[in-house]
Write a protein that holds these residues in place. Structure first.
Motif, PDB file in Angstrom:
ATOM      1  N   ALA A  62       0.785  -0.942   0.004  1.00 18.11           N
ATOM      2  CA  ALA A  62       0.130  -0.306   0.301  1.00 18.11           C
ATOM      3  C   ALA A  62       0.520   0.944  -0.047  1.00 18.11           C
ATOM      4  CB  ALA A  62      -0.559   0.133   1.138  1.00 18.11           C
ATOM      5  N   ASN A  80      -8.823  -1.420   0.834  1.00 18.29           N
ATOM      6  CA  ASN A  80      -8.174  -2.126   0.594  1.00 18.29           C
ATOM      7  C   ASN A  80      -8.889  -3.897   0.767  1.00 18.29           C
ATOM      8  OD1 ASN A  80      -6.077  -0.629  -0.287  1.00 18.29           O
ATOM      9  ND2 ASN A  80      -4.908  -1.378   1.002  1.00 18.29           N
ATOM     10  N   SER A  81      -9.517  -4.555   1.991  1.00 18.81           N
ATOM     11  CA  SER A  81     -10.165  -5.466   1.625  1.00 18.81           C
ATOM     12  C   SER A  81     -11.337  -5.436   0.673  1.00 18.81           C
ATOM     13  CB  SER A  81     -10.142  -5.375   4.091  1.00 18.81           C
ATOM     14  OG  SER A  81     -11.493  -4.676   3.654  1.00 18.81           O
ATOM     15  N   GLY A 105       0.065  -4.923   1.089  1.00 16.21           N
ATOM     16  CA  GLY A 105      -1.389  -5.574  -0.208  1.00 16.21           C
ATOM     17  C   GLY A 105      -1.463  -5.532  -1.052  1.00 16.21           C
ATOM     18  N   GLU A 108      -1.554  -9.222  -0.831  1.00 14.07           N
ATOM     19  CA  GLU A 108      -3.346  -9.185  -0.399  1.00 14.07           C
ATOM     20  C   GLU A 108      -3.869  -9.440  -2.023  1.00 14.07           C
ATOM     21  OE1 GLU A 108      -3.942  -8.397   3.752  1.00 14.07           O
ATOM     22  OE2 GLU A 108      -3.168  -6.878   2.335  1.00 14.07           O
ATOM     23  N   ASN A 126       3.960 -10.603   3.531  1.00 15.63           N
ATOM     24  CA  ASN A 126       3.263  -9.164   4.453  1.00 15.63           C
ATOM     25  C   ASN A 126       4.434  -8.557   5.858  1.00 15.63           C
ATOM     26  OD1 ASN A 126       1.769 -11.566   2.898  1.00 15.63           O
ATOM     27  ND2 ASN A 126       0.242  -9.233   3.157  1.00 15.63           N
ATOM     28  N   ALA A 137      -6.316  -6.694   4.725  1.00 11.94           N
ATOM     29  CA  ALA A 137      -6.511  -6.756   3.914  1.00 11.94           C
ATOM     30  C   ALA A 137      -6.515  -8.587   2.541  1.00 11.94           C
ATOM     31  CB  ALA A 137      -6.256  -6.108   2.412  1.00 11.94           C
TER      32      ALA A 137
END
Length: 246
Positions: A62, A80-81, A105, A108, A126, A137
């Motif tokens: 991110a 983001n999720s 992110g 993810e 991560n 996310a």
């Protein structure tokens, strides 16, 4: 200013190119908004989606400058999720092409896709706890489903970053190819998907991701729909004709 996402339209697929190479395709609000617009189109006209980064990075995470300024209400919005869940639920399969870093992110986003193909330089992890936050996310639960609890905990709690060999060994990456073959490899996989009956692929994906308590009813209903299609009749007739000619 260039668009944060480049969309390349094809009859049976769409290439979504993350286009922020100056910040290693960091995922900011503008990119999230552009991905939502792309998803809306793919929901209306279902096609395979190939997601790739510009330059030699998939997505390094991110946008930290934006992330630093976010507060409680921003987290509860699920910026983001929400987009990664929408990508995960797209009607047709999605393919992430991972060159270089897929961190935070970016990882993810890759986890949300149905398939992941990488290059020898792929790095997946991560590192959010090192920045005082968590991977919120999807990684906190999706990664366990993909690679199992022990390895997921190493990535999520101890900062382990998987290289390409490690990722393909646990099938987090479906394949590893050289960088100049990455996009062709994505299109070859898309070709294999496109060779199947589109509605059968769509319903198989839906059935696959349905909760356990929905089975076997959802399987039977989906099959009932497919049994009535002209494509099922045509494909089975062609199969039997080929068999008779042998």
């Amino acid at each position: 200013m260039s668009a944060p996402l480049l969309v390349e339209e094809h009859d049976d697929r769409v290439v979504l190119r993350l286009n922020r190479p100056e910040v290693r395709n960091a995922i900011d609000q503008a990119l999230v908004d552009a991905l939502h617009a792309a998803c809306a189109d793919l929901e209306q006209t279902p096609r395979v989606a190939i997601i790739v980064g510009s330059g030699r990075t998939f997505a390094a995470g991110a946008d930290i400058a934006q992330l630093r300024e976010r507060r409680r209400d921003d987290a509860l919005r699920g910026i983001n999720s929400g987009i990664f869940d929408r990508i995960h639920k797209l009607p047709m399969p999605t393919i992430a092409l991972v060159d270089g870093y897929a961190l935070g992110g970016g990882a993810e986003l890759a986890y949300a896709c149905d398939f992941r193909i990488g290059t020898p330089t792929a790095k997946i992890g991560n590192p959010e706890p090192g920045l005082g936050i968590l991977a919120a996310a999807g990684a906190a639960w999706r990664l366990r489903e993909l690679v199992g609890e022990p390895l997921a905990k190493e990535v999520l709690l101890a900062g382990r970053v998987l290289d390409a060999d490690e990722a393909v060994a646990v099938r987090l990456l479906n394949d590893v190819v050289e960088a100049d073959d990455l996009e062709p490899a994505g299109h070859r996989l898309a070709d294999r998907i496109a060779a199947q009956a589109p509605l059968a692929v769509r319903l198989t994906k839906s059935v696959f991701h349905a909760p356990r308590e929905a089975h076997p009813l959802i399987d039977d209903v989906a099959q009932a729909v497919l049994f009535e299609t002209e494509e099922k009749q045509a494909r089975m007739t062609a199969f039997l004709d080929r068999k008779e000619k042998r």
